[in-house]
Design a protein around this motif. Structure first.
Motif, PDB file in Angstrom:
ATOM      1  N   LYS A 157      34.280  -8.961  38.459  1.00  0.00           N
ATOM      2  CA  LYS A 157      33.774  -9.494  39.859  1.00  0.00           C
ATOM      3  C   LYS A 157      33.820  -8.614  40.793  1.00  0.00           C
ATOM      4  CE  LYS A 157      35.146 -14.720  38.890  1.00  0.00           C
ATOM      5  NZ  LYS A 157      35.744 -15.836  39.465  1.00  0.00           N
ATOM      6  N   GLY A 158      32.961  -8.754  41.995  1.00  0.00           N
ATOM      7  CA  GLY A 158      33.104  -7.708  42.923  1.00  0.00           C
ATOM      8  C   GLY A 158      32.213  -6.451  42.727  1.00  0.00           C
ATOM      9  N   LYS A 159      32.532  -5.707  43.463  1.00  0.00           N
ATOM     10  CA  LYS A 159      31.568  -4.351  43.829  1.00  0.00           C
ATOM     11  C   LYS A 159      31.798  -3.490  42.502  1.00  0.00           C
ATOM     12  CE  LYS A 159      31.223  -4.715  48.825  1.00  0.00           C
ATOM     13  NZ  LYS A 159      31.583  -4.128  49.992  1.00  0.00           N
ATOM     14  N   ALA A 160      30.706  -2.776  42.202  1.00  0.00           N
ATOM     15  CA  ALA A 160      30.899  -1.579  41.227  1.00  0.00           C
ATOM     16  C   ALA A 160      31.688  -0.631  41.684  1.00  0.00           C
ATOM     17  CB  ALA A 160      29.606  -1.286  40.805  1.00  0.00           C
ATOM     18  N   ALA A 161      32.421   0.111  40.867  1.00  0.00           N
ATOM     19  CA  ALA A 161      33.158   1.398  41.518  1.00  0.00           C
ATOM     20  C   ALA A 161      32.890   2.450  40.289  1.00  0.00           C
ATOM     21  CB  ALA A 161      34.515   1.219  41.525  1.00  0.00           C
ATOM     22  N   LYS A 162      33.045   3.636  40.697  1.00  0.00           N
ATOM     23  CA  LYS A 162      33.145   4.659  39.742  1.00  0.00           C
ATOM     24  C   LYS A 162      33.941   4.580  38.471  1.00  0.00           C
ATOM     25  CE  LYS A 162      32.803   9.845  39.831  1.00  0.00           C
ATOM     26  NZ  LYS A 162      32.922  11.106  40.470  1.00  0.00           N
ATOM     27  N   GLY A 163      33.165   4.646  37.377  1.00  0.00           N
ATOM     28  CA  GLY A 163      33.692   4.442  36.078  1.00  0.00           C
ATOM     29  C   GLY A 163      33.238   2.991  35.610  1.00  0.00           C
ATOM     30  N   ASP A 164      32.684   2.283  36.337  1.00  0.00           N
ATOM     31  CA  ASP A 164      32.371   0.928  36.158  1.00  0.00           C
ATOM     32  C   ASP A 164      31.056   0.817  35.315  1.00  0.00           C
ATOM     33  OD1 ASP A 164      34.567  -0.385  36.873  1.00  0.00           O
ATOM     34  OD2 ASP A 164      33.578  -1.122  38.668  1.00  0.00           O
ATOM     35  N   GLN A 165      30.628   0.079  34.711  1.00  0.00           N
ATOM     36  CA  GLN A 165      29.178   0.107  33.957  1.00  0.00           C
ATOM     37  C   GLN A 165      28.419  -1.097  34.735  1.00  0.00           C
ATOM     38  OE1 GLN A 165      28.296  -2.068  30.237  1.00  0.00           O
ATOM     39  NE2 GLN A 165      28.054  -0.013  29.398  1.00  0.00           N
ATOM     40  N   VAL A 166      27.173  -0.747  34.971  1.00  0.00           N
ATOM     41  CA  VAL A 166      26.321  -1.531  35.753  1.00  0.00           C
ATOM     42  C   VAL A 166      25.130  -1.859  34.747  1.00  0.00           C
ATOM     43  CG1 VAL A 166      24.512  -1.639  37.795  1.00  0.00           C
ATOM     44  CG2 VAL A 166      26.785  -0.755  38.006  1.00  0.00           C
ATOM     45  N   VAL A 167      24.842  -3.250  34.504  1.00  0.00           N
ATOM     46  CA  VAL A 167      23.758  -3.616  33.770  1.00  0.00           C
ATOM     47  C   VAL A 167      22.650  -3.871  34.484  1.00  0.00           C
ATOM     48  CG1 VAL A 167      22.759  -4.919  31.856  1.00  0.00           C
ATOM     49  CG2 VAL A 167      25.215  -4.290  31.780  1.00  0.00           C
ATOM     50  N   PHE A 168      21.414  -3.121  34.601  1.00  0.00           N
ATOM     51  CA  PHE A 168      20.426  -3.675  35.619  1.00  0.00           C
ATOM     52  C   PHE A 168      19.103  -3.311  35.178  1.00  0.00           C
ATOM     53  CE2 PHE A 168      21.155   0.767  35.668  1.00  0.00           C
ATOM     54  CZ  PHE A 168      20.168   1.659  36.589  1.00  0.00           C
ATOM     55  N   ASP A 169      18.049  -3.894  35.892  1.00  0.00           N
ATOM     56  CA  ASP A 169      16.622  -3.597  35.646  1.00  0.00           C
ATOM     57  C   ASP A 169      16.252  -2.670  36.516  1.00  0.00           C
ATOM     58  OD1 ASP A 169      16.774  -5.445  33.835  1.00  0.00           O
ATOM     59  OD2 ASP A 169      15.855  -7.035  34.943  1.00  0.00           O
ATOM     60  N   PHE A 170      15.377  -1.613  36.359  1.00  0.00           N
ATOM     61  CA  PHE A 170      14.791  -0.746  37.515  1.00  0.00           C
ATOM     62  C   PHE A 170      13.387  -0.286  37.094  1.00  0.00           C
ATOM     63  CE2 PHE A 170      16.700   1.929  33.982  1.00  0.00           C
ATOM     64  CZ  PHE A 170      15.484   2.868  33.905  1.00  0.00           C
ATOM     65  N   LEU A 171      12.550  -0.031  38.243  1.00  0.00           N
ATOM     66  CA  LEU A 171      10.994   0.324  38.184  1.00  0.00           C
ATOM     67  C   LEU A 171      11.121   1.628  39.089  1.00  0.00           C
ATOM     68  CD1 LEU A 171       8.097  -0.019  37.501  1.00  0.00           C
ATOM     69  CD2 LEU A 171       7.904  -1.610  39.324  1.00  0.00           C
ATOM     70  N   GLY A 172      10.792   2.604  38.560  1.00  0.00           N
ATOM     71  CA  GLY A 172      10.582   3.994  39.509  1.00  0.00           C
ATOM     72  C   GLY A 172       8.905   4.087  39.914  1.00  0.00           C
ATOM     73  N   LYS A 173       9.054   4.641  41.178  1.00  0.00           N
ATOM     74  CA  LYS A 173       7.787   5.140  41.487  1.00  0.00           C
ATOM     75  C   LYS A 173       7.481   6.418  42.495  1.00  0.00           C
ATOM     76  CE  LYS A 173       7.174  -0.115  42.856  1.00  0.00           C
ATOM     77  NZ  LYS A 173       6.964  -1.117  43.722  1.00  0.00           N
ATOM     78  N   VAL A 174       6.387   6.827  42.356  1.00  0.00           N
ATOM     79  CA  VAL A 174       6.125   8.121  43.211  1.00  0.00           C
ATOM     80  C   VAL A 174       4.955   7.994  43.752  1.00  0.00           C
ATOM     81  CG1 VAL A 174       5.509  10.349  42.577  1.00  0.00           C
ATOM     82  CG2 VAL A 174       7.428   9.634  41.395  1.00  0.00           C
ATOM     83  N   ASP A 175       5.084   8.139  45.353  1.00  0.00           N
ATOM     84  CA  ASP A 175       3.792   7.907  46.040  1.00  0.00           C
ATOM     85  C   ASP A 175       3.562   6.153  45.894  1.00  0.00           C
ATOM     86  OD1 ASP A 175       4.075  10.602  46.826  1.00  0.00           O
ATOM     87  OD2 ASP A 175       2.495  11.288  45.384  1.00  0.00           O
ATOM     88  N   GLY A 176       4.493   5.385  45.601  1.00  0.00           N
ATOM     89  CA  GLY A 176       4.279   4.096  45.510  1.00  0.00           C
ATOM     90  C   GLY A 176       3.678   3.668  44.356  1.00  0.00           C
ATOM     91  N   GLU A 177       3.477   4.512  43.257  1.00  0.00           N
ATOM     92  CA  GLU A 177       2.731   4.205  42.051  1.00  0.00           C
ATOM     93  C   GLU A 177       3.887   4.220  40.978  1.00  0.00           C
ATOM     94  OE1 GLU A 177      -0.392   2.998  41.620  1.00  0.00           O
ATOM     95  OE2 GLU A 177      -0.857   3.017  43.479  1.00  0.00           O
ATOM     96  N   ALA A 178       4.089   3.329  40.140  1.00  0.00           N
ATOM     97  CA  ALA A 178       4.869   3.450  39.051  1.00  0.00           C
ATOM     98  C   ALA A 178       4.558   4.262  37.796  1.00  0.00           C
ATOM     99  CB  ALA A 178       4.996   1.966  38.237  1.00  0.00           C
ATOM    100  N   PHE A 179       5.491   5.135  37.256  1.00  0.00           N
ATOM    101  CA  PHE A 179       5.008   6.132  36.543  1.00  0.00           C
ATOM    102  C   PHE A 179       5.787   5.876  35.135  1.00  0.00           C
ATOM    103  CE2 PHE A 179       9.057   7.294  38.815  1.00  0.00           C
ATOM    104  CZ  PHE A 179       9.994   7.619  37.509  1.00  0.00           C
ATOM    105  N   GLU A 180       4.796   6.486  34.222  1.00  0.00           N
ATOM    106  CA  GLU A 180       5.309   6.288  32.648  1.00  0.00           C
ATOM    107  C   GLU A 180       6.607   6.615  32.502  1.00  0.00           C
ATOM    108  OE1 GLU A 180       3.871   7.135  28.275  1.00  0.00           O
ATOM    109  OE2 GLU A 180       2.984   8.185  30.004  1.00  0.00           O
ATOM    110  N   GLY A 181       7.703   5.693  31.774  1.00  0.00           N
ATOM    111  CA  GLY A 181       8.908   6.178  31.512  1.00  0.00           C
ATOM    112  C   GLY A 181       9.824   5.777  32.507  1.00  0.00           C
TER     113      GLY A 181
END
Length: 441
Positions: A157-181
């Motif tokens: 419970k609580g906030k993630a600290a260095k050494g912790d593992q974060v399980v998450f979804d992410f979507l990367g964008k360059v100039d507002g457009e999603a990029f492959e991979g």
């Protein structure tokens, strides 16, 4: 054919080989007579081409072949008669450079002969072999290392600290457009592992499960994907879970992760591995003891060319160790020092002694031993094992580099069987101290 000695000084030998023109002429005619029945030529039936025409057509090439065969035969006969074994490739030069057909062929042959290696009585050689029994604390230490490598995480419970593992979804964008991979779901990222773009993980420190966060980063200029290199990007992240490192448990479950049926079985495997490691280290110490004693037992002349070549190799290798940034050979000429030459003389002397003993005792490296050595080396190139096998099969020098240490170890074992060897039980720290002394020598 005449062979005349011109030099006999220490291990240096020189000879003049004279091949009479008449012998060459006879050899060429013999080759032509042998080939005549199978030769066809315009205007003549097969096997009926006149000898004079054949000689005009093929005589010059056959003369060259005959010269080479005559000189090679003379050299082979000389080495068989004299018993000499050249230390390196003999130097062969034609002395009458203005030679023309009808002249004798005169060739100079020079080389350094391998010395006569004296018999050695190994019964006076005394060796102390260090023996280390793996202690329980050594096994426990190894188990703790395995448990650390098999790190698991549990939800916190609580906030993630260095050494912790974060399980998450992410979507990367360059100039507002999603990029492959640039997208993934349920990705487990250990903060501080530096497995993502620099600056990415730091921005997730402090996040909580259920939180959404936009991470802003810039791809490095040398990034492997050229279309992203140097560009600013954003990653929309949705944190699903935050986990902390779980306490490592040394139990049967850990053992199963490493392919063992139980913890006791894993301990047994670790103990065997440690015993093999200690035995390998002790072998190094024994080998140095033995070589030191052998070096003091025998004295004989050494071929200067072998010593020079070994000294050059030693100097070159040590220079590269001191200058690791220089990968190629584009550097100033490296001159061996007196220390390099002394080490080279020792290596050549011991190498010749072991080679002579191995030859007299008919020591052989079997195909199975070579295959095992190749397999061991191939494991250093994961994914390229097949290419490595092919390289070794096609490269005689590479094969010799693998065979030489196998041959040497078998000869060492032969000598140890004839020497007086006593075992002394020591601690692993004492063994390590002896190994470190070897590195200082």
């Amino acid at each position: 054919m005449q062979v005349t000695e011109t030099l006999n000084e220490g291990l240096k030998r020189g000879y003049t080989i004279t091949v009479p023109a008449a012998d060459l002429e006879a050899k060429v005619n013999e080759k032509l007579v042998e080939a005549q029945p199978g030769i066809e030529m315009k205007g003549f039936r097969k096997g009926k081409v006149p000898m004079a025409l054949l000689k005009k057509q093929f005589g010059q090439r056959l003369m060259g072949e005959s010269m080479q065969e005559a000189v090679d035969g003379a050299m082979s006969s000389h080495f068989e008669t004299s018993g000499d074994r050249p230390a390196m490739q003999p130097k062969v030069e034609m002395t009458n450079e203005d030679w023309k057909e009808g002249d004798d062929v005169v060739v100079s042959l020079s080389y350094e002969a391998l010395p006569e290696v004296p018999e050695v009585d190994f019964s006076g050689v005394e060796i102390e072999r260090l023996v280390v029994e793996p202690a329980e604390e050594d096994v426990t230490e190894a188990l703790e290392g395995l448990a650390k490598n098999a790190q698991t995480f549990e939800t916190k419970k609580g906030k993630a600290a260095k050494g912790d593992q974060v399980v998450f979804d992410f979507l990367g964008k360059v100039d507002g457009e999603a990029f492959e991979g640039g997208a993934a779901e349920d990705y487990p990222l250990v903060l501080g592992s530096n497995s993502f773009i620099p600056g990415f993980e730091d921005q997730l420190i402090g996040v909580k499960a259920g939180e959404e966060k936009t991470v802003e980063v810039t791809f490095p200029d040398e990034y492997q994907a050229e279309h992203l290199a140097g560009k600013a990007a954003t990653f929309d992240c949705t944190v699903k879970e935050v986990k902390k490192p779980a306490e490592a448990k040394i139990d049967d479950e850990l053992a199963k992760q490493f392919g063992s049926e139980s913890l006791d079985a894993l301990k047994g495997q670790i103990k065997e591995r440690l015993a093999a490691e200690y035995a390998g280290a002790a072998r190094q110490v024994v080998k140095r003891q033995l070589l030191d004693q052998l070096d003091s037992l025998v004295t004989f002349d050494l071929p200067p060319s072998l010593v020079d070549a070994e000294a050059q190799q030693i100097a070159h290798q040590l220079w590269h160790e001191e200058n690791p940034d220089v990968q190629g050979h584009d550097h100033p000429k490296i001159e061996p020092t007196e220390e390099h030459r002394k080490l080279a003389e020792r290596r050549v002397r011991l190498g010749l002694l072991l080679a002579e003993l191995g030859q007299k005792e008919n020591v052989q490296v079997t195909d199975a031993e070579m295959t095992q050595a190749i397999m061991t080396q191939a494991r250093q190139y994961p994914g390229q094992e097949r290419e490595f096998f092919q390289f070794i099969q096609q490269n005689q020098q590479a094969q010799q580099q693998l065979r030489a240490p196998l041959f040497e170890d078998k000869v060492i074992d032969l000598v140890l069987d004839r020497a007086k060897v006593t075992d002394r039980t020591v601690t692993k720290e004492e063994l390590q101290a002896e190994v470190e002394k070897l590195e200082e020598m």
